[in-house]
Design an enzyme around this catalytic site. Structure first.
Site, short mmCIF file in Angstrom:
data_model
loop_
_atom_site.label_atom_id
_atom_site.label_comp_id
_atom_site.label_asym_id
_atom_site.label_seq_id
_atom_site.Cartn_x
_atom_site.Cartn_y
_atom_site.Cartn_z
N SER A 533 0.85 -1.19 0.00
CA SER A 533 0.00 0.00 0.00
C SER A 533 0.89 1.24 0.00
O SER A 533 1.66 1.44 -0.92
CB SER A 533 -0.95 -0.03 1.19
N ASP A 618 -9.63 -4.06 -5.32
CA ASP A 618 -9.04 -3.18 -4.31
C ASP A 618 -9.67 -1.79 -4.40
O ASP A 618 -9.59 -1.12 -5.43
CB ASP A 618 -7.53 -3.08 -4.54
N HIS A 653 -7.88 -5.18 -1.01
CA HIS A 653 -6.63 -4.56 -0.59
C HIS A 653 -5.76 -5.49 0.25
O HIS A 653 -4.53 -5.43 0.18
CB HIS A 653 -6.94 -3.29 0.20
#
Length: 693
Positions: A533, A618, A653
């Site tokens: 991320s 995501d 995610h």
């Protein structure tokens, strides 16, 4: 070569953005169209190519998976926690991906009641995530929410625990859920369909088809969330921005009442509130960068009526308060380490819960009961598996309730864990946690996997992983660098790695890597880096800045297309992120962000080998960021190192949701790492994998 022919080469359709005298050219913007059959076909071809390149490691992947599986107790039980007249726990069963959530009335000898079997709920879905999970105070109702796509889009249901039947509710896009004291009213938040910003709070009577809007947050920088004090007396509704908060309250016994503001929002003022014996306890950064605690009367909690309860200590960050009948537990952070401070409320005497090791992480576990003198806390380190203790707040006595089993004869004494400090280029000292097998040579020949995050003030921790043992037992050193932008060393550490100081994050990481090489923990041809991320942004940025420092890089769901994303306010989360990275519509911020944006800084040079993970569903970092990054990197780089895109078409995610699927993803990633650093592993024929043109 055959693999060269398989390497996907997406077409270029230049899209220009003119701003502040610059022209940004994006050749791969078309990959954003998730509904396009051509885009999905491209992701599938990338996945097939990655599998082909990694084919020589398949036996290793299976070996790693078998090792990881062999270390976990597949059929297991969590430590039960008492709430009301019930003991709540979860259990796992061998061969099943998800836990079963249960309770027993009175004692653990009573009959089991299954509240949710997540395996049954996951049937027919590639993905399942449990969001809200809240039982009414009388124990009769369960409010829960599920996401079956990975897009973090949760549907709220309510179950009658007396009959096992679901009520009529099926409410979409929900977030937090709180029960009122009447056991029939819930307050829940919902998100905007486009921005995914949690912006509304609703009141709902179980069994009805309508809900009443009680609050709407108009400011696009803020999200809303609801919670309740442990004494069950007050419901809190907070509006949260990256650097400012505003909290409202409502007595839980008055569900039809109006929420009242405790302290009006103001720029830079972050605060949180708890309730104890008719007073508010406010954790605030007003005049206290690392926070102080003040008391305020409920009748008028304005700042003029504050009284200091815990004064500011610039060396200690106050992270959270947890009130019990006679005690307060303060979650603190000092010198990068977590602490639990116990305050006896009548005498105000306090002490910290002692730790067993110099480098560890400690936090409160599940403690749903207010009237108790014992608490549970969680403890682990790089060598100590996750453990739950019961702690008597009066006597200081502790009892180990459970330490996560590591099957196969794990011996903690065979491993060394330590914390070191690396000097950054501006003289600041950056902590690093290390773990390795004791017979690992520290002469520069050992492979090392360096992980970091460094954003949002989020703190990483020296945690245990039984899967990681498969690396350590092969001579790999694992390290976590606590770089600026994270919260490990307090608010100043966070501030020094965001907005117009973000370059410190990348410089810290590079300086830590160079320190580890200089002090012969590893060498540049054995050093692999990893981040996910915002940590994937880190990996992309430092790979552009110092590509020769790293042998390989793993970027998981990476935020790498900074400029295009932050210039598009229609994307989920963009506007709220202005307070973390800056608003590129303003030229000073644009100029600064452009320095490090990974996608915009790819150029014709050598790069480390790279594995990039993306997920089609995501909602936080769209799949196209990693896909575009890989395409541009292959087009421009001048080396023959592999650049692989692993696209998960059924996750979000956090990657795969099932525990066995997640373990296979880890085995795949570890196989890539070992392939890059251990020369005895087979190298696939035609490993050029997209040489620059």
């Amino acid at each position: 070569m055959e693999l060269d022919r398989l390497c996907p080469v997406p077409k270029k359709i230049p899209r220009e953005t003119r701003i502040h005298g610059y022209t940004l050219t994006d050749d791969y913007c078309w990959l954003r169209d998730k509904t396009s059959a051509e885009v999905v076909a491209h992701l599938e071809s990338e996945r097939a190519y990655t599998e082909s390149v990694m084919a020589p490691t398949r036996a290793l992947q299976e070996t790693l998976y078998a090792e990881m599986l062999g270390r976990i107790q597949q059929t297991d039980l969590s430590v039960p926690a008492r709430s009301g007249g019930y003991w709540y726990y979860s259990r796992t069963e061998e061969g099943k991906q998800y836990p079963v959530l249960c309770r027993r009335h009175g004692s653990m000898d009573a009959a089991e009641q299954v509240l949710l079997d997540l395996n049954a709920l996951a049937e027919g879905h590639q993905f399942l995530s449990l969001g809200a999970y809240a039982v009414s105070d009388d124990g009769n109702w369960l409010a829960f929410s599920l996401d079956t796509t990975g897009y973090r889009q949760y549907t709220l249901r309510v179950k009658d625990l007396r009959t096992g039947q679901l009520s009529v509710e099926q409410i979409e896009r929900t977030g937090s859920v709180v029960w009122a004291a009447d056991h029939r009213t819930i307050f829940y938040t919902t998100e905007d369909a486009v921005s995914k910003r949690s912006d509304r709070c609703w009141r709902h009577l179980v069994g009805s088809v309508e809900s009443a809007l009680v609050f709407e947050e108009p400011d696009e920088l803020y999200d809303v969330a609801a919670g309740k004090s442990l004494d069950k007396e007050i419901i809190f509704l907070g509006s949260y921005a990256k650097t400012s908060r505003e909290i409202r309250y409502l007595p839980a016994s008055q569900p039809t009442g109006e929420f009242e503001i405790i302290v009006p929002r103001s720029p830079g003022h972050e605060y949180d509130v708890d309730h104890y014996q008719g007073q508010f306890y406010i954790t605030t950064n007003r005049g206290a960068k690392n926070f102080q605690v003040v008391t305020a009367p409920m009748t008028d909690p304005a700042e003029a009526n504050w009284n200091i309860f815990i004064p500011h200590n610039p060396l200690v960050k106050i992270e959270a308060l947890s009130f019990f009948k006679d005690h307060l537990v303060v979650s603190e952070r000092e010198a990068g380490l977590t602490h639990l401070r116990i305050i006896q409320m009548s005498s105000k005497r306090s002490h910290r819960v002692a730790a067993d090791e110099p480098d560890y992480t400690m936090s409160l576990a599940a403690n749903p009961e207010f009237e108790t003198r014992t608490i549970r806390f969680a403890y682990q380190s790089m060598v100590t598996p996750s453990s739950v203790y019961e702690y008597d707040m009066n006597s200081g006595d502790r009892t180990l309730l459970k330490r996560q089993p590591v099957l196969g004869g794990y011996e903690p004494d065979a491993f060394e864990a330590q914390r070191i400090w690396a000097p950054a280029r501006d003289g600041r000292q950056v902590p690093i946690s290390l773990v390795y097998q004791k017979d690992t040579p520290l002469d520069g020949t050992a492979p090392l996997l360096l992980y970091a995050y460094g954003s949002y003030g989020i703190s990483m921790a020296p945690s245990f992983s039984s899967a990681r043992l498969s690396l350590l037992e092969r001579g790999v050193i694992f390290a976590v660098a606590y770089i600026r932008g994270g919260g490990e060393l307090g608010e100043e550490w966070r501030e020094a790695g965001r907005m117009m100081q973000k370059m410190n994050t990348f410089h810290d990481f590079i300086d830590c890597a160079e320190y580890l090489v200089e002090h012969r923990f590893t060498s540049t041809d054995r050093l692999v880096i990893q981040g996910g991320s915002a940590g994937g942004l880190l990996v992309g940025a430092v790979s552009n800045m110092c590509p020769d420092l790293f042998k390989a890089a793993v970027a998981q769901v990476p935020f790498v297309d900074i400029m295009n994303t932050m210039l598009d306010a229609t994307l989920p989360l963009t506007t709220a992120e202005y307070l973390e990275w800056g608003n590129p519509n303003e030229k000073p911020a644009f100029d600064y962000m452009l320095q490090y944006s990974p996608y915009d800084n790819i150029r014709a040079q050598r790069y480390p080998a790279m594995l990039v993970h993306v997920s089609l569903n995501d909602s936080q970092v769209p799949y196209w960021e990693g896909a575009k990054f890989v395409a541009k990197l292959r087009d421009l780089k001048t080396d023959d190192n592999p650049v692989l895109l692993k696209a998960n078409l059924g996750a979000g995610h956090g990657g795969a949701s099932g525990r066995y699927d997640a373990m296979r993803e880890t085995a795949f990633t570890y196989a890539f790492v070992l392939w890059q650093v251990q020369k005895e592993l087979p190298v696939p024929t035609g490993a050029a994998m997209g040489t620059g043109s």
